[in-house]
Motif scaffolding. Structure first.
Motif, PDB file in Angstrom:
ATOM      1  N   ALA A  48       0.840  -1.188   0.000  1.00 25.17           N
ATOM      2  CA  ALA A  48       0.000   0.000   0.000  1.00 25.17           C
ATOM      3  C   ALA A  48       0.886   1.252   0.000  1.00 25.17           C
ATOM      4  CB  ALA A  48      -0.918   0.002   1.234  1.00 25.17           C
ATOM      5  N   PRO A  49       0.784   2.081  -1.049  1.00 19.46           N
ATOM      6  CA  PRO A  49       0.059   1.871  -2.289  1.00 19.46           C
ATOM      7  C   PRO A  49       0.652   0.699  -3.083  1.00 19.46           C
ATOM      8  CG  PRO A  49       0.713   4.168  -2.031  1.00 19.46           C
ATOM      9  CD  PRO A  49       1.450   3.392  -1.004  1.00 19.46           C
ATOM     10  N   ALA A  50      -0.169   0.048  -3.915  1.00 21.16           N
ATOM     11  CA  ALA A  50       0.276  -1.134  -4.637  1.00 21.16           C
ATOM     12  C   ALA A  50       1.481  -0.809  -5.522  1.00 21.16           C
ATOM     13  CB  ALA A  50      -0.865  -1.685  -5.487  1.00 21.16           C
ATOM     14  N   ALA A 104      -1.529  -5.018  -6.398  1.00 24.55           N
ATOM     15  CA  ALA A 104      -2.861  -4.522  -6.738  1.00 24.55           C
ATOM     16  C   ALA A 104      -3.896  -5.645  -6.661  1.00 24.55           C
ATOM     17  CB  ALA A 104      -2.849  -3.906  -8.136  1.00 24.55           C
ATOM     18  N   GLN A 105      -3.513  -6.851  -7.117  1.00 26.85           N
ATOM     19  CA  GLN A 105      -4.441  -7.973  -7.082  1.00 26.85           C
ATOM     20  C   GLN A 105      -4.791  -8.373  -5.654  1.00 26.85           C
ATOM     21  OE1 GLN A 105      -6.265  -9.411  -9.317  1.00 26.85           O
ATOM     22  NE2 GLN A 105      -7.089 -10.922  -7.851  1.00 26.85           N
ATOM     23  N   LEU A 106      -3.798  -8.349  -4.766  1.00 26.70           N
ATOM     24  CA  LEU A 106      -4.056  -8.686  -3.364  1.00 26.70           C
ATOM     25  C   LEU A 106      -5.051  -7.708  -2.752  1.00 26.70           C
ATOM     26  CD1 LEU A 106      -0.402  -9.532  -2.247  1.00 26.70           C
ATOM     27  CD2 LEU A 106      -2.268 -11.159  -2.647  1.00 26.70           C
ATOM     28  N   SER A 107      -4.917  -6.433  -3.087  1.00 26.66           N
ATOM     29  CA  SER A 107      -5.860  -5.428  -2.581  1.00 26.66           C
ATOM     30  C   SER A 107      -7.261  -5.673  -3.126  1.00 26.66           C
ATOM     31  CB  SER A 107      -5.387  -4.024  -2.967  1.00 26.66           C
ATOM     32  OG  SER A 107      -4.155  -3.715  -2.345  1.00 26.66           O
ATOM     33  N   VAL A 108      -7.342  -6.069  -4.396  1.00 25.07           N
ATOM     34  CA  VAL A 108      -8.645  -6.371  -5.001  1.00 25.07           C
ATOM     35  C   VAL A 108      -9.318  -7.516  -4.249  1.00 25.07           C
ATOM     36  CG1 VAL A 108      -9.752  -7.364  -7.048  1.00 25.07           C
ATOM     37  CG2 VAL A 108      -8.124  -5.485  -7.296  1.00 25.07           C
ATOM     38  N   LEU A 119      -6.537   1.506   1.531  1.00 21.22           N
ATOM     39  CA  LEU A 119      -5.513   2.543   1.393  1.00 21.22           C
ATOM     40  C   LEU A 119      -6.128   3.920   1.634  1.00 21.22           C
ATOM     41  CD1 LEU A 119      -2.622   3.335   0.412  1.00 21.22           C
ATOM     42  CD2 LEU A 119      -3.592   3.491  -1.888  1.00 21.22           C
ATOM     43  N   GLY A 120      -5.498   4.701   2.502  1.00 25.28           N
ATOM     44  CA  GLY A 120      -5.989   6.040   2.808  1.00 25.28           C
ATOM     45  C   GLY A 120      -7.063   6.090   3.868  1.00 25.28           C
ATOM     46  N   LYS A 121      -7.559   4.927   4.283  1.00 21.61           N
ATOM     47  CA  LYS A 121      -8.649   4.872   5.255  1.00 21.61           C
ATOM     48  C   LYS A 121      -8.188   4.492   6.658  1.00 21.61           C
ATOM     49  CE  LYS A 121     -11.925   5.521   2.115  1.00 21.61           C
ATOM     50  NZ  LYS A 121     -11.150   5.450   0.884  1.00 21.61           N
ATOM     51  N   GLY A 122      -6.892   4.188   6.836  1.00 22.05           N
ATOM     52  CA  GLY A 122      -6.480   3.727   8.161  1.00 22.05           C
ATOM     53  C   GLY A 122      -4.997   3.860   8.415  1.00 22.05           C
ATOM     54  N   CYS A 166       3.599  -0.513   5.262  1.00 19.59           N
ATOM     55  CA  CYS A 166       4.612  -1.457   5.752  1.00 19.59           C
ATOM     56  C   CYS A 166       5.728  -1.654   4.726  1.00 19.59           C
ATOM     57  CB  CYS A 166       3.979  -2.819   6.041  1.00 19.59           C
ATOM     58  SG  CYS A 166       2.643  -2.803   7.234  1.00 19.59           S
ATOM     59  N   GLY A 167       5.628  -0.980   3.585  1.00 24.71           N
ATOM     60  CA  GLY A 167       6.461  -1.259   2.420  1.00 24.71           C
ATOM     61  C   GLY A 167       7.921  -1.557   2.650  1.00 24.71           C
ATOM     62  N   ALA A 168       8.670  -0.583   3.177  1.00 23.33           N
ATOM     63  CA  ALA A 168      10.108  -0.771   3.307  1.00 23.33           C
ATOM     64  C   ALA A 168      10.484  -1.676   4.474  1.00 23.33           C
ATOM     65  CB  ALA A 168      10.803   0.580   3.456  1.00 23.33           C
ATOM     66  N   CYS A 169       9.579  -1.822   5.452  1.00 23.15           N
ATOM     67  CA  CYS A 169       9.889  -2.656   6.619  1.00 23.15           C
ATOM     68  C   CYS A 169      10.211  -4.081   6.191  1.00 23.15           C
ATOM     69  CB  CYS A 169       8.710  -2.645   7.590  1.00 23.15           C
ATOM     70  SG  CYS A 169       8.954  -3.668   9.056  1.00 23.15           S
ATOM     71  N   PHE A 170       9.444  -4.611   5.224  1.00 25.31           N
ATOM     72  CA  PHE A 170       9.681  -5.988   4.779  1.00 25.31           C
ATOM     73  C   PHE A 170      10.348  -6.036   3.405  1.00 25.31           C
ATOM     74  CE2 PHE A 170       5.756  -4.972   2.703  1.00 25.31           C
ATOM     75  CZ  PHE A 170       5.623  -5.807   1.604  1.00 25.31           C
TER      76      PHE A 170
END
Length: 389
Positions: free
Chosen positions: A38-40, A46-50, A67-70, A330-334
């Motif tokens: 997030a963002p994809a 993107a598919q996982l978010s879908v 995304l953007g809601k929490g 969480c992008g760069a963390c993992f």
């Protein structure tokens, strides 16, 4: 509560479907958060978010945070008041032990196990043995909850609490606010623990009164409770600590790793992107610049924290210093995106793991620290005791 994100959620949904169950038996006890991709960053993300959006709509899951809601799940769920003292929280993510900060039994579970709870509204555990940490003393300057858990890992190692409950009590709890308690419980799993949990005190009660949307039950140890071991934890003896590559238990005091150049400083994650952490970062960066040859990334853990940081002028401090400020992710963390490392690069980070390859290339090296130490490294371009600034 069962908590799933955009990595483990879609896998859990497939387990759920394979069980032949049509509906989630207690949809109000399921929370879904899009936070890892997030963002994809690509088509797979993107598919996982879908798949998350589709499942939430089809099953009537109202606790869905796109995304953007929490923000990042482990910070977001307590912020939303969806958990409280006395609750049991199951997460598909390993750092679900974070919820122990709120006097909650939080633990990770297999994705098939989580799917079974969604179908049955029940589960089972082997009751873990407990280790009692008696916390006392006063923290020194620039010491935080992150240093407490790093010290525990230094002394006990990554298997020091294997399938144990790490129970924190004592007068020293008054030195640790809720954000710092999150940092400690978040990394309880790095010691192999089933859960980490803070006993009920006035700080927990005040938090629960403000946030909990349902009745709660404060939990403390029974009189005469039995422990597999007891650990004395003197806060006044703890220094700012750093975990060297490539393990969270490869820990030394910050002075033992001075002058190591860092290419990147990453400040944020589920337990160290709190408003407490952002204020600590701003305290170091205010009136200073990120060193040439070093880049700094700062990630608030939730949208609410992001907005609070803007209101307090912290984001201006970060930008003036030359840091990048990211949306909650969480992008760069993992090592997924928004700050992955290349071969040979060195980083210091406030995240919870520094295993080889986790933050990008397997040839990168990651040091772990609290927010003060990370921010000081951004200014110095090398690891340094923040007191020296």
């Amino acid at each position: 509560l069962v908590l799933l994100n955009d990595i483990n959620g879609p896998v859990t949904f497939r387990h759920f479907a394979s069980m032949g169950v049509g509906e989630v038996v207690c949809p109000d006890k399921l929370a879904l958060v899009v936070d890892h991709f997030a963002p994809a960053p690509n088509a797979l993300g993107a598919q996982l978010s879908v798949e998350m959006r589709r499942f939430a709509e089809e099953k009537g899951i109202k606790h869905f945070f796109d995304l953007g809601k929490g923000g990042i799940e482990h910070t977001l769920i307590p912020e939303q008041g969806l958990i409280g003292p006395g609750d049991i929280v199951i997460g598909g993510d390993s750092h679900s032990t974070t919820f122990g900060a709120f006097n909650t039994f939080g633990t990770p579970m297999s994705w098939a196990g989580a799917a079974a709870i969604m179908a049955l509204d029940e589960t089972w555990f082997r009751v873990p043995e407990s280790i009692r940490y008696h916390v006392h003393g006063k923290k020194s300057p620039f010491v935080t909850g992150k240093d407490v858990i790093l010290k525990i890992l230094q002394d006990g190692g990554v298997a020091g609490a294997l399938y144990k409950s790490m129970e924190f009590g004592g007068p020293g709890l008054a030195e640790l606010n809720m954000d710092e308690r999150m940092a400690i419980c978040n990394m309880a799993v790095e010691a192999g623990a089933k859960t980490g949990i803070f006993e009920a005190d006035d700080i927990v009660r005040a938090w629960a009164d403000e946030h909990c949307k349902r009745p709660y039950t404060l939990v403390s140890a029974d009189a005469g409770a039995q422990y597999v071991s007891r650990v004395d934890l003197d806060l006044s003896a703890i220094r700012p600590m750093v975990a060297k590559p490539h393990s969270p238990d490869n820990v030394v005091a910050v002075d033992e790793v001075r002058h190591i150049h860092v290419d990147q400083v990453y400040m944020g994650n589920c337990a160290n992107g709190t408003i407490t952490d952002l204020r600590q970062i701003a305290q170091i960066l205010k009136g200073r610049k990120v060193a040439d040859g070093t880049r700094a990334i700062i990630v608030p853990a939730t949208q609410k924290i992001y907005r609070q940081a803007i209101a307090e002028g912290l984001v201006d401090v970060f930008i003036d210093a030359g840091a990048v400020v990211s949306t909650p992710t969480c992008g760069a963390c993992f090592g997924g995106h928004n700050g992955a490392l290349s071969d040979g690069e060195v980083a210091i980070s406030t995240v919870n793991r520094n295993f080889r390859g986790r933050a990008g290339h397997s040839g990168a090296q990651v040091y772990l620290s609290n927010s003060y130490v990370a921010a000081a490294a951004a200014v110095a371009g090398e690891i340094v005791d923040p007191a020296r600034l």
